[in-house]
Design a protein around this motif. Structure first.
Motif, PDB file in Angstrom:
ATOM      1  N   SER A   1     -52.583 -72.396   1.218  1.00 28.61           N
ATOM      2  CA  SER A   1     -51.535 -73.409   1.052  1.00 28.61           C
ATOM      3  C   SER A   1     -51.001 -73.465  -0.373  1.00 28.61           C
ATOM      4  O   SER A   1     -49.915 -74.004  -0.611  1.00 28.61           O
ATOM      5  CB  SER A   1     -52.060 -74.796   1.451  1.00 28.61           C
ATOM      6  OG  SER A   1     -53.097 -75.221   0.578  1.00 28.61           O
TER       7      SER A   1
ATOM      8  N   PHE B   1     -47.323 -71.185  -1.966  1.00 25.16           N
ATOM      9  CA  PHE B   1     -46.166 -71.732  -1.246  1.00 25.16           C
ATOM     10  C   PHE B   1     -45.109 -72.217  -2.223  1.00 25.16           C
ATOM     11  O   PHE B   1     -45.406 -72.846  -3.239  1.00 25.16           O
ATOM     12  CB  PHE B   1     -46.607 -72.920  -0.370  1.00 25.16           C
ATOM     13  CG  PHE B   1     -45.470 -73.685   0.233  1.00 25.16           C
ATOM     14  CD1 PHE B   1     -44.727 -73.160   1.284  1.00 25.16           C
ATOM     15  CD2 PHE B   1     -45.112 -74.941  -0.263  1.00 25.16           C
ATOM     16  CE1 PHE B   1     -43.661 -73.860   1.830  1.00 25.16           C
ATOM     17  CE2 PHE B   1     -44.054 -75.650   0.280  1.00 25.16           C
ATOM     18  CZ  PHE B   1     -43.327 -75.107   1.322  1.00 25.16           C
TER      19      PHE B   1
ATOM     20  N   GLU C   1     -42.915 -80.999  -0.364  1.00 27.45           N
ATOM     21  CA  GLU C   1     -44.079 -81.733   0.126  1.00 27.45           C
ATOM     22  C   GLU C   1     -44.029 -83.199  -0.286  1.00 27.45           C
ATOM     23  O   GLU C   1     -44.522 -84.075   0.439  1.00 27.45           O
ATOM     24  CB  GLU C   1     -45.358 -81.100  -0.427  1.00 27.45           C
ATOM     25  CG  GLU C   1     -45.622 -79.690   0.084  1.00 27.45           C
ATOM     26  CD  GLU C   1     -46.814 -79.038  -0.580  1.00 27.45           C
ATOM     27  OE1 GLU C   1     -47.554 -78.315   0.106  1.00 27.45           O
ATOM     28  OE2 GLU C   1     -47.003 -79.255  -1.809  1.00 27.45           O
TER      29      GLU C   1
ATOM     30  N   VAL D   1     -49.734 -72.453   7.569  1.00 30.68           N
ATOM     31  CA  VAL D   1     -50.022 -71.851   6.262  1.00 30.68           C
ATOM     32  C   VAL D   1     -51.471 -71.383   6.194  1.00 30.68           C
ATOM     33  O   VAL D   1     -51.749 -70.229   5.892  1.00 30.68           O
ATOM     34  CB  VAL D   1     -49.723 -72.846   5.122  1.00 30.68           C
ATOM     35  CG1 VAL D   1     -50.101 -72.246   3.779  1.00 30.68           C
ATOM     36  CG2 VAL D   1     -48.248 -73.230   5.130  1.00 30.68           C
ATOM     37  N   GLU D   2     -52.378 -72.285   6.456  1.00 26.20           N
ATOM     38  CA  GLU D   2     -53.789 -71.925   6.444  1.00 26.20           C
ATOM     39  C   GLU D   2     -54.177 -71.277   7.773  1.00 26.20           C
ATOM     40  O   GLU D   2     -53.536 -71.528   8.799  1.00 26.20           O
ATOM     41  CB  GLU D   2     -54.653 -73.181   6.224  1.00 26.20           C
ATOM     42  CG  GLU D   2     -54.409 -73.887   4.901  1.00 26.20           C
ATOM     43  CD  GLU D   2     -55.081 -73.197   3.731  1.00 26.20           C
ATOM     44  OE1 GLU D   2     -55.735 -72.156   3.954  1.00 26.20           O
ATOM     45  OE2 GLU D   2     -54.938 -73.679   2.595  1.00 26.20           O
TER      46      GLU D   2
ATOM     47  N   ASP E   1     -53.790 -72.959  11.398  1.00 24.14           N
ATOM     48  CA  ASP E   1     -52.740 -73.974  11.462  1.00 24.14           C
ATOM     49  C   ASP E   1     -51.786 -73.666  12.613  1.00 24.14           C
ATOM     50  O   ASP E   1     -51.388 -72.513  12.809  1.00 24.14           O
ATOM     51  CB  ASP E   1     -51.933 -74.012  10.152  1.00 24.14           C
ATOM     52  CG  ASP E   1     -52.670 -74.696   9.026  1.00 24.14           C
ATOM     53  OD1 ASP E   1     -53.732 -75.270   9.287  1.00 24.14           O
ATOM     54  OD2 ASP E   1     -52.175 -74.648   7.879  1.00 24.14           O
TER      55      ASP E   1
END
Length: 274
Positions: free
Chosen positions: A91, A94, A197, A211-212, A215
């Motif tokens: 994450s 990004f 974010e 992302v991870e 997910d």
């Protein structure tokens, strides 16, 4: 992010002495020489015996070469060490705009610049992910830019000062920080965030990729309809970070990647200096 960029940012901070940690560790002794006489294991200098001092302090081998009595002094040792850690999870890699720096770019710059400024002041530095790495600028930089994801097991101690830089989206490492604080360590967390974010600027049909690992992808016909829920979750995330200071005496700072890192660096350096 290059070593030159980190060195330039560090130069703007000047030499960074870890006064806050040193004040906290008063009364404890470790292995870091401070170029002055005091408790320690390494030879510092000879000086003449002063009136009132015990005769058993005399170094007879040195005194035998002179008409004066000499005492052998040791160099004072200092337990303070700065430990650095950068979150290397997926994450962090990004950026919401093409060509913009990632969260990891800024995190590495912040950690490396703080570390290099402390090295310039003669402080000892360690990378929590690789405790055996040395603190020469190129080695420190190489260690920081290849950061690992997890905080390592192992106790901190009085005199340790810790800088954690990441997004902490899986939750701030409260248990780890509590254990470090209980051992006498002090520290700060820099929470790095992409502007998207923080602000959630999305509207209309929006597809969010995972992302991870693990997910799930999500798609919303009208992303603005979930904005209020998202911002409430983000506020809860910030509250968890803030709670670390209330529970442990550590502190935390937020840094957005659409802002230059100078202000975050100055804030962290000011806190470390005490």
């Amino acid at each position: 992010m290059s070593l030159d960029a980190a060195a330039s940012a560090a130069a703007g901070l000047g030499q960074l002495s870890l006064n806050r940690a040193r004040a906290r560790a008063a009364g404890f002794h470790g292995g870091h020489a401070r170029r002055t006489a005091g408790p320690g294991s390494e030879f510092w200098q000879y000086r003449e015996l002063q009136p009132g001092e015990a005769i058993d302090r005399v170094d007879w081998r040195r005194s035998g070469r002179s008409d004066h009595l000499y005492v052998r002094e040791r160099e004072r040792e200092d337990p303070v060490r700065l430990w650095l850690w950068v979150d290397g999870t997926a994450s962090m890699d990004f950026a919401s705009r093409d060509g913009a720096p990632t969260k990891l770019d800024h995190a590495r710059l912040i950690a490396a610049a703080i570390g290099l400024a402390a090295v310039a002041a003669g402080e000892r530095i360690g990378d929590l992910a690789r405790p055996g790495a040395n603190s020469k600028p190129d080695s420190l930089f190489a260690s920081i830019v290849s950061s690992e994801a997890q905080l390592p097991a192992g106790a901190m101690r009085a005199g340790d000062v810790v800088l954690l830089v990441g997004d902490f989206l899986d939750g701030p490492p409260l248990d780890w920080v509590e254990a470090a604080a209980a051992a006498g360590a002090v520290g700060t967390l820099v929470a790095v965030a992409d502007p998207a974010e923080v602000d959630f600027p999305f509207a209309g049909r929006t597809h969010f990729e995972g992302v991870e690992p693990g997910d799930a992808e999500q798609e919303f016909a009208r992303a603005e309809n979930v904005r209020a829920d998202y911002l409430a979750a983000w506020a809860a995330h910030l509250a968890r970070l803030d709670a670390i200071g209330k529970v442990t005496g550590w502190t935390s700072f937020m840094h957005r990647t659409d802002h230059a890192p100078d202000a975050a660096l100055a804030t962290v350096a000011g806190w470390l200096r005490g």
